[in-house]
Design a protein around this motif. Structure first.
Motif, mmCIF file in Angstrom:
data_model
loop_
_atom_site.group_PDB
_atom_site.id
_atom_site.type_symbol
_atom_site.label_atom_id
_atom_site.label_comp_id
_atom_site.label_asym_id
_atom_site.label_seq_id
_atom_site.Cartn_x
_atom_site.Cartn_y
_atom_site.Cartn_z
ATOM 1 N N TYR A 1 0.834 -1.206 0.000
ATOM 2 C CA TYR A 1 0.000 0.000 0.000
ATOM 3 C C TYR A 1 0.865 1.251 0.000
ATOM 4 O O TYR A 1 0.404 2.321 -0.348
ATOM 5 C CB TYR A 1 -0.899 0.022 1.247
ATOM 6 N N ASN A 2 2.094 1.100 0.455
ATOM 7 C CA ASN A 2 2.985 2.260 0.497
ATOM 8 C C ASN A 2 3.791 2.438 -0.779
ATOM 9 O O ASN A 2 4.603 3.343 -0.868
ATOM 10 C CB ASN A 2 3.934 2.128 1.683
ATOM 11 N N PRO B 1 7.639 6.274 -10.723
ATOM 12 C CA PRO B 1 8.725 5.285 -10.730
ATOM 13 C C PRO B 1 9.626 5.381 -9.503
ATOM 14 O O PRO B 1 9.806 6.468 -8.949
ATOM 15 C CB PRO B 1 9.509 5.658 -11.984
ATOM 16 N N ARG C 1 -4.001 4.050 -1.386
ATOM 17 C CA ARG C 1 -4.810 3.138 -0.577
ATOM 18 C C ARG C 1 -4.377 3.219 0.884
ATOM 19 O O ARG C 1 -3.209 3.419 1.178
ATOM 20 C CB ARG C 1 -4.624 1.702 -1.060
ATOM 21 N N SER D 1 -1.870 0.567 10.990
ATOM 22 C CA SER D 1 -2.124 1.288 9.743
ATOM 23 C C SER D 1 -1.104 0.957 8.672
ATOM 24 O O SER D 1 0.093 0.874 8.933
ATOM 25 C CB SER D 1 -2.100 2.793 10.009
ATOM 26 N N SER D 2 -1.607 0.818 7.471
ATOM 27 C CA SER D 2 -0.718 0.493 6.353
ATOM 28 C C SER D 2 0.157 1.665 5.941
ATOM 29 O O SER D 2 1.116 1.489 5.204
ATOM 30 C CB SER D 2 -1.541 0.043 5.146
ATOM 31 N N THR D 3 -0.162 2.860 6.411
ATOM 32 C CA THR D 3 0.630 4.011 5.947
ATOM 33 C C THR D 3 1.934 4.158 6.713
ATOM 34 O O THR D 3 2.763 4.982 6.363
ATOM 35 C CB THR D 3 -0.149 5.335 6.070
ATOM 36 N N LEU D 4 2.088 3.374 7.769
ATOM 37 C CA LEU D 4 3.305 3.474 8.582
ATOM 38 C C LEU D 4 4.249 2.333 8.207
ATOM 39 O O LEU D 4 3.827 1.354 7.604
ATOM 40 C CB LEU D 4 2.939 3.408 10.062
ATOM 41 N N ALA E 1 6.100 -0.991 8.026
ATOM 42 C CA ALA E 1 5.473 -2.276 8.358
ATOM 43 C C ALA E 1 5.834 -2.774 9.744
ATOM 44 O O ALA E 1 5.005 -3.356 10.433
ATOM 45 C CB ALA E 1 5.852 -3.307 7.309
ATOM 46 N N ASN F 1 3.906 -0.335 12.748
ATOM 47 C CA ASN F 1 2.674 0.287 12.269
ATOM 48 C C ASN F 1 1.494 0.161 13.215
ATOM 49 O O ASN F 1 0.374 0.462 12.855
ATOM 50 C CB ASN F 1 2.315 -0.245 10.885
ATOM 51 N N LEU G 1 1.474 7.056 1.092
ATOM 52 C CA LEU G 1 2.645 7.267 0.234
ATOM 53 C C LEU G 1 3.605 8.309 0.786
ATOM 54 O O LEU G 1 4.139 9.128 0.048
ATOM 55 C CB LEU G 1 2.214 7.641 -1.193
ATOM 56 N N LEU H 1 6.258 7.272 2.772
ATOM 57 C CA LEU H 1 7.441 6.573 3.273
ATOM 58 C C LEU H 1 8.591 6.496 2.267
ATOM 59 O O LEU H 1 9.740 6.703 2.622
ATOM 60 C CB LEU H 1 7.068 5.139 3.693
ATOM 61 N N TYR H 2 8.267 6.173 1.026
ATOM 62 C CA TYR H 2 9.353 5.857 0.089
ATOM 63 C C TYR H 2 9.470 6.886 -1.033
ATOM 64 O O TYR H 2 8.484 7.296 -1.636
ATOM 65 C CB TYR H 2 9.138 4.462 -0.519
ATOM 66 N N ASP H 3 10.720 7.248 -1.334
ATOM 67 C CA ASP H 3 10.991 8.215 -2.394
ATOM 68 C C ASP H 3 10.629 7.665 -3.765
ATOM 69 O O ASP H 3 10.795 6.479 -4.034
ATOM 70 C CB ASP H 3 12.484 8.560 -2.407
ATOM 71 N N VAL H 4 10.149 8.540 -4.583
ATOM 72 C CA VAL H 4 9.914 8.183 -5.978
ATOM 73 C C VAL H 4 10.458 9.307 -6.862
ATOM 74 O O VAL H 4 10.847 10.354 -6.364
ATOM 75 C CB VAL H 4 8.409 8.001 -6.294
ATOM 76 N N TYR H 5 10.498 9.058 -8.134
ATOM 77 C CA TYR H 5 10.875 10.093 -9.101
ATOM 78 C C TYR H 5 9.611 10.584 -9.775
ATOM 79 O O TYR H 5 8.540 9.987 -9.645
ATOM 80 C CB TYR H 5 11.823 9.524 -10.163
ATOM 81 N N ARG I 1 10.195 17.855 3.567
ATOM 82 C CA ARG I 1 10.696 16.593 4.109
ATOM 83 C C ARG I 1 9.666 16.086 5.109
ATOM 84 O O ARG I 1 9.187 16.846 5.944
ATOM 85 C CB ARG I 1 12.020 16.907 4.803
#
Lengths: 457, 1054
Positions: free
Chosen positions: A8-9, A15, B604, B633-636, B638, B641, B683, B685-689, B762
């Motif tokens: 979910y995260n 990307p 989600r 919670s799934s947003t934290l 794993a 959480n 969304l 937690l993790y970096d994206v481009y 941040r």
């Protein structure tokens, strides 16, 4: 249950891996956009050097950069969009195990050269800025001395120059400047060295001289070498000038030619006039900086300049020749000043669409010819370089600060002085207060009249 | 020898049997409950003298046992507000007088009385602690904040719960919209609820009351109970109403009428080209150089009006106009832009059917509203269906279901902020006072073309900045459609008298389409944009409730349960690129250039909760509550959480110790402590481009500007609350007082960081915000006779909010950067929501004037205002004489500031009255100083002596008014107000008039909303006007005037 929903995260629409090429291409475009746009919210240098002035809203021609928070809007893209993406591109390239050593070296070199260019813009706008601690894990990067940053930029350029293999591939078509031509990047690197070295000529004569001497014969030799960014004809890849001036994209009529540049060009009947500006019933006429100017009554940026696909220049051959002219004056190296001066002017006229004959006629004018033109070399070269740097507000402003020519009249009704640097962004005062205050104090105050370290006169 | 006592318990009001009445034996253990027919049977041992009958919502009775062993009892409904049954968290019914926390009830009638389509607006002034800020825009969103802003960057809107279905109040407005750039206010989702379907609302204010709802209830819960059918009955209610709205002129611009278009004039350093210096002077219509209005100059600092002067004005360039090619008199417009606003019409029709049989009840409701706004070409259509029913499968199993469907169809919602879609951008900021708005209307109506007053040049080739406002309304319009579905299915099983189980699934889903248009021919590049969004939330609840009388004096009740929540939001936004090819065709394929890739979002969230709660009651005297909840919670991250949070609460009904007291009818003290945990936004937690538009076949990507954080921890709100409720003189007067204090700590937020880090923001865990305050709700019944009564309800709220700590020693968090050089901030030591900018300089409280004669300005980035009100209150009056009743509400807010971009720009463009007229010398101030004009700004010079420096009132866009020579602090206004918010006069037609037996009653009402702003300090604007709901307040840009509505409503009950 929720415990096992780690996916979910994971962002399904963005990307988590990209190519170094795509980052490189993006950073090049952002860099060019930022220094090319005439958007009054971001980049107002064309107003300051009085190439253009405003019809109705006079804050910016009157040097106000606070009302629209211009410093942060110029600063943030440079760090966040340009330099950060270059850095990430370099990291990904370095980590790529499948790339041949030569291509990898060429890609890293191109990224370094472009980064140095971007850093030089940042330093030349503000002076001391975060450099060694920037773009990393440190939340409040310290500010480095502008002079120290310059020293490191030269080092990085040297390293890039050494590592380039002109015969090998680089970024290919993602290289929006040179289409992956490593040899062209090598010339660009040398030209950039000339440009940066001349900047420090008044404060570090010996270093400047030796750098220029080493790179003079390896730099651009024709307009074909220019570092030009070829915009496309449709949004969002069109030249940002067209966004602000072309009626296809805007109904606003904010910009007209400024009296200062028009006066200079009218005196010599400069052959570049029709390429720079429109005329009003055959007459080139500029508006007074700082006063209301009726759009229809004044010359405006030419069709060429506002074309969506008009290319933008980061560095060109004419500039290199003017640098060499100055080098010849200052140190007697690399030929005669007049020769380079003539070549620079000719390159500019030809670049804009003039003919060799027009260039010859122009050069023969007593107030243009190097021998007879008014003033010292700073004035002669300064005035011609100013014209050659038309539509390149940032460079024209930087050269004006360094050479102090041409003499520009303070804008009418202006209560502020013509800025010699940009203010630090207000956000630095809240988010990185201690460091920005230290830098301000050490530079002599965060005011627009503080001269940069290289701006000795 | 035991006796068996039997009997029936019925209600006094309707004579119907009451099931579930507790029958208790006095002086011994034991008791029973009445069955569905209200009957009971109980064995009692000899010596027992009496039984006590009690049930929620009725006054308890103790009856002596009769000799014949038959004891029928008639219970009286408990109409004292304080002993009512209220619905608390998770649908638990409790007597209000037991509650150990603050809750305030509002009856359905109170919400529908004045027929506002958005019932949330009708809560304004009626609940202590609840800050309602309504919009002046048709269908606009209403901000609903309970006990102050707690989250620095997250959602602060109260949670709405409709019969157990959580309904978010979030709006789907764009980030740009909330920050004052282009956009529309699509309203708040809670407004989808049919007001006629609401039986009552219970507002649960503090965390102790809401902790069972988990993370999202930190901001308070607005519990909505819908109407239910009654067994063995059939009722039909029909409502029909229409209201008319007109703008309140005190909240709109008042224009000067002495000077017309232009930024310069004969007195400026460089006037226009005409011989008098006031006009453009160009060759038009072959008439040689002529006087022409300086069209491109969207200001009114030009030439003085003079009917003898003939000028080619904008209408001279409209080929369809009778004035084409003609110069006309230079005079002030006959019709200023206030005539642009029309009468809004809102019709609302609803029908509710309810009833039931022996084992089944049902309710069906339908509401339709048709609303047109005060702007031309604006309307919203809403259809709403609700159904609910329940059925007793067996004596222990009951099933129930509800289904709601709402369709909202909008057209021409008002553009907001600093944008051409907002007509107030021209009317309030950039306008030429010579332009007659009715003529603009006629010009548009002739050919439906953009015949603007703001031509881009003397050839009238198009609009430069502002379009013809009618053209904008009819051509650059948005449309939207929202389908909303929510409902639930539940089953309860009551195997034992003291135990029941509830299983429930709730669903709330919506599909939305928003389309925006910019037509060919306007000042902006033509464009079509569409945004599709679908969102849904499913909750699975499983609960066991128990309620056991351990001894006659000791009651234990409670529940354990679980909740699984799943939410999903998916959206796609696409727009044309580089303009539209064909006129009046709004499709993506009509794009001039290939469109850029649409922007997709998919988010989600899953939260699993486990909770338990127990209440121990002793002798109707002391009640103790305790609850605990664990969320995962799934947003934290794993591995970290899940989080726990507790609450404890107690109440002490001291009046039950002093029953003989004649003056005190009810007295309760309550105190509680609660914590609520909260998770991260999806969304984070993790970096994206980020993928940028492709460049000639080359892919462009960049690092996103926000740095994510894989180490986020849950955030937490801790709150303490104490309250005192007292009722005197048999319920004629009473009050409910609360004190609360909440600390929201370790907040998850995206903080601004120095962009030299390569990021703009941040995600961190940081920051503490404290809210503390008092709330008082009180009532007085000064007069109560058979025919005449007068009831006063008063609400008072005072919240003090302070930012205690921010991120890594930073003392400021910027929330928004508004146009006008003003930022909204959270600053350590200051309330959440301060405006910062450049201030004046002061000596002894007097503004300092610099040597040039203008106000001296401070360093930038000073705190110049606090947007939070100091206190708010409401005074509701209900006066009843026989069948006639009058109610009206005075709504008051004191303090809180607002920045007006309208004044900031508008004062500088010379359209407002203040910029013209006479100066201290009695001369026109706009004359040059040399001719006796100019003004002396009130203030002192740098030495503290009164300022004597005279400056030009106008010279080449340098003026002492507006943005050019003033700090933004000059355009901060106190947003206090006193408003006659609503009034309703209702007449219940006498039975004898109705005649028809089937018809039980007819009510006729005359209703009004926003009738009178009794007091305000904001010039030409409504202090409440803003951009939309959300955390970003305190800013007006192109503010809409307040709309006064008056109308009628008929209610028929069958």
């Amino acid at each position: 249950c929720a415990k096992n929903l780690d996916d979910y995260n994971v962002d399904q629409k963005n990307p988590d891996k990209v190519t170094a090429s795509s980052l490189f291409a993006n950073a090049l475009k952002e860099l060019t956009d930022n220094i090319t746009t005439p958007d009054v919210n971001i980049n107002v240098f064309r107003f300051w050097v009085q190439q253009w002035t405003a019809t109705t809203y006079q804050d910016e021609p009157r040097y106000d950069m606070i009302t629209r928070s211009i410093p942060i809007k110029y600063w943030t893209p440079m760090y966040v969009e340009v330099l950060h993406d270059f850095k990430e591109s370099k990291r990904i390239t370095e980590a790529d195990p499948l790339l041949s050593a030569k291509v990898k070296a060429n890609r890293i070199a191109a990224t370094e050269i472009a980064s140095v260019y971007a850093w030089s813009v940042v330093v030349n706008c503000w002076g001391d800025v975060p450099y060694t601690e920037a773009l990393g894990t440190i939340g409040k990067p310290k500010y480095d001395k502008a002079a120290d940053i310059y020293t490191d930029l030269f080092k990085r350029l040297d390293a890039a120059i050494t590592s380039i293999d002109p015969g090998a591939d680089s970024f290919g078509s993602s290289d929006l400047l040179y289409d992956g031509n490593a040899a062209a990047w090598l010339k660009f690197a040398h030209s950039l060295k000339l440009k940066l070295a001349l900047n420090i000529a008044d404060v570090n004569d010996a270093t400047a001289r030796s750098i220029i001497l080493a790179s003079a014969d390896k730099a651009f030799t024709s307009n074909a070498d220019n570092a030009s960014f070829r915009y496309l004809s449709s949004t969002p890849n069109n030249n940002p000038v067209s966004n602000s001036l072309n009626s296809t994209y805007t109904s606003r009529k904010d910009y007209v030619a400024s009296e200062a540049i028009i006066k200079m060009m009218n005196e010599t009947e400069d052959p570049r006039r029709p390429f720079f500006f429109t005329s009003v019933k055959g007459i080139y006429i500029g508006g007074e900086a700082g006063l209301n100017n009726t759009f229809a009554a004044f010359s405006q940026a030419s069709k060429k300049v506002i074309a969506p696909d008009f290319e933008a220049l980061l560095l060109d051959y004419a500039e290199v020749e003017f640098i060499l002219a100055e080098a010849a004056e200052r140190w007697g190296i690399s030929g005669s000043p007049a020769d380079h001066y003539n070549k620079g002017i000719t390159a500019s006229i030809l670049y804009w669409g003039g003919t060799q004959a027009q260039a010859d006629t122009y050069l023969a004018l007593p107030n243009v010819a190097y021998a007879t033109a008014t003033g010292n070399f700073k004035q002669k070269i300064g005035e011609q370089k100013y014209l050659a740097l038309y539509n390149r507000g940032y460079d024209a402003w930087t050269e004006w600060r360094r050479l102090d020519y041409p003499v520009l009249k303070k804008a009418s009704q202006a209560t502020l002085d013509m800025p010699l640097r940009l203010f630090y962004p207000t956000s630095e005062r809240t988010l990185n207060q201690e460091n920005v205050e230290k830098a301000s104090a050490s530079m002599g105050g965060d005011v627009v009249t503080t001269k940069l370290f290289w701006d000795k006169f | 020898q035991n006796r068996t006592i039997t009997g029936t318990v019925t209600g006094k009001e309707d004579g119907l049997p009451i099931p579930g009445v507790t029958v208790k034996i006095m002086g011994a253990k034991g008791g029973t409950l009445t069955n569905q027919q209200g009957k009971y049977s109980l064995d009692v041992s000899p010596g027992i003298k009496s039984l006590t009958f009690s049930s929620l919502g009725f006054v308890s009775q103790t009856q002596t046992l009769p000799l014949n062993n038959i004891l029928n009892v008639i219970l009286t409904g408990d109409d004292q507000a304080l002993s009512e049954v209220v619905i608390t968290a998770l649908g638990i019914q409790r007597k209000k007088n037991e509650l150990p926390y603050a809750a305030q009830e509002v009856k359905g009638e109170e919400l529908t009385k004045t027929r506002d389509n958005n019932f949330v607006n009708s809560l304004s002034g009626k609940v202590a602690g609840l800050d309602i800020k309504q919009s002046n825009m048709m269908g606009g969103s209403t901000n609903v904040v309970m006990r102050g802003f707690k989250s620095l960057t997250g959602n602060n809107q109260a949670l709405f719960v409709v019969d157990g279905i959580p309904v978010s109040n979030a709006n789907t407005n764009t980030d740009d919209q909330t920050k004052g750039k282009r956009g529309y206010d699509y309203g708040n989702a809670a407004a989808d609820i049919n007001p006629d379907d609401i039986a009552s609302i219970n507002v649960l204010k503090g965390a102790a009351a809401t902790a069972l709802y988990g993370s999202r209830a930190t901001n308070g819960v607005i519990m909505i109970t819908t109407k239910k059918g009654k067994k063995n009955s059939l009722g039909i209610t029909v409502n029909s109403g229409v209201t008319f709205g007109k703008i309140d002129r005190t909240t709109f611009t008042k224009y000067q009428n002495e000077y017309g278009a232009g930024y310069v004039n004969q007195y400026s350093k460089k006037g226009y080209d005409s011989p008098d210096g006031n006009f453009w002077y160009l060759d038009v219509f072959g008439k040689g150089p002529s006087l022409i209005t300086p069209f491109t100059q969207d200001a009114s600092y030009g030439g003085a009006f003079n009917p003898d002067l003939k000028v080619f004005q904008w209408n001279a360039f409209d080929p369809t106009s009778p004035t084409y090619g003609k110069a006309t008199s230079w005079v002030a417009a006959k019709n200023d832009p206030s005539s642009f606003y029309k009468t809004a019409v809102n019709s609302s029709q609803s029908i509710t059917l309810d009833g039931g049989g022996d084992k089944t009840t049902f309710k069906f409701g339908y509401l339709r509203t048709d609303e047109t706004g005060v702007l031309p070409n604006s309307k919203i259509k809403k259809n709403s269906f609700n159904f609910s029913g329940d059925h007793e499968v067996t004596s222990t199993i009951k099933i129930s279901a509800s289904a709601n469907y709402t369709n909202v169809n909008g057209l021409g919602r008002y553009g907001t902020g600093y944008d051409g879609a907002n007509p107030n951008q021209q009317f309030r900021q950039w306008w030429q006072t010579n332009v007659d708005i009715k003529e603009q209307e006629a010009a548009f109506n002739r050919e439906k073309k953009n015949i603007t007053w703001n031509w881009s040049d003397e050839t009238a080739s198009g609009a430069i900045y502002s379009n013809n406002p009618y053209w904008s309304r009819y051509k650059n319009y948005e449309t939207d459609n929202r389908d909303r579905y929510f409902g639930n299915v539940a089953m309860t099983w009551k195997p034992l008298e003291w135990l029941d189980f509830l299983g429930r699934v709730t669903y709330d889903g919506s599909n939305e389409l928003q389309e925006d248009r910019l037509a060919i021919g306007g000042a902006d590049v033509s464009e079509y944009a569409r945004y599709n969004r679908s969102a849904n939330e499913v909750n699975f609840d499983l609960m066991a409730n128990f309620n056991k009388q351990i001894t006659p004096n000791l009651n234990i009740r409670g529940l354990v349960g679980s909740n699984l929540r799943r939410t999903k939001v998916s959206s796609i936004f696409a727009k044309t690129n580089g303009g539209l090819g064909t006129e009046n065709l709004y499709s993506l394929s009509n794009s001039v250039n290939a469109i850029n890739a649409p922007l997709e979002r998919y988010e989600r969230v899953a939260v699993d909760g486990l909770f338990a709660n127990t209440t121990i009651g002793y002798k109707e005297l002391v009640f103790l509550d305790a609850s605990i909840r664990r969320d995962q919670s799934s947003t934290l991250p794993a591995d970290h959480n899940s989080y726990w949070y507790p609450s404890v609460a107690g109440s002490f009904l001291f009046s039950n110790l002093m029953k003989e007291s004649t003056w005190l009818s009810h007295g309760k003290f309550r105190i509680n402590y609660a914590e609520v945990g909260n998770d991260a936004p999806p969304l984070s937690l993790y970096d994206v481009y980020k993928i940028n538009p492709v460049f000639g076949g080359n892919v462009l990507t960049s690092i996103t500007t926000d740095k994510k954080n894989p180490f986020l921890r849950p955030e937490r709100t801790k709150s303490i609350e104490a309250g005192l409720e007292m009722n005197f003189l048999a319920g004629r007067i009473g009050f409910d007082f609360s004190y609360y204090r909440t600390n929201s700590v370790d907040q998850i937020m995206a903080v601004d960081v120095s962009t030299t880090t390569g990021f703009s923001t941040r995600f961190v865990n940081a920051g503490t915000v404290r809210n503390q305050g008092i709330e008082v709700s009180a009532f007085v019944v000064p007069i109560k006779t058979t025919d005449f009564s007068w009831t006063l309800n008063l609400n008072f709220t005072r919240n003090r909010n302070q930012v205690i700590e921010l991120y890594e020693g930073n003392n400021n968090l910027q929330l928004a950067d508004y146009r006008g050089g003003v930022t909204l901030n959270a600053t350590v030591g200051e309330p959440f929501g301060t405006l910062r900018s450049t201030d004046f300089q002061y000596i002894n409280g007097q503004k300092v004037v610099n040597d040039a004669g203008y106000y001296a300005q401070s360093a930038p980035n000073q705190v110049i205002a606090d947007v939070n009100p100091k206190w708010a209150g409401g005074i509701q009056n209900n006066i009843k004489y026989k069948d006639l009743s009058l109610s009206f509400l005075i709504d008051i807010k004191q303090g809180g500031s607002v920045f007006s971009l309208d004044q900031y720009y508008g004062q500088a463009t010379g359209i407002y009255r203040e910029s013209a007229g006479l100066n201290d010398l009695g001369n026109p101030q706009r004359l040059p100083i040399s001719q006796g004009g100019g003004v002396i700004l009130p203030g002192v010079d740098k030495n503290g002596n009164p300022n004597t420096k005279r400056v030009e009132a106008y010279d080449n866009d340098v003026t002492p008014y507006g943005y050019i020579n003033n700090p933004p602090a000059g355009y901060i206004y106190d947003a206090s107000f006193v408003k006659l918010r609503e009034a309703a006069l209702t007449y219940a037609l006498p039975k004898k008039w109705i005649g028809d037996k089937a018809l039980k009653g007819v009510d006729v009402s005359l209703v009004g909303r926003n009738l009178w702003i009794i007091h305000k300090n904001t010039p030409y604007t409504d202090p409440e006007a803003g951009l939309s709901s959300g955390n970003l307040q305190g800013y007006q840009s192109g503010a809409y005037p307040s709309v006064r509505t008056i109308g009628f409503n008929f209610r028929f009950k069958f």
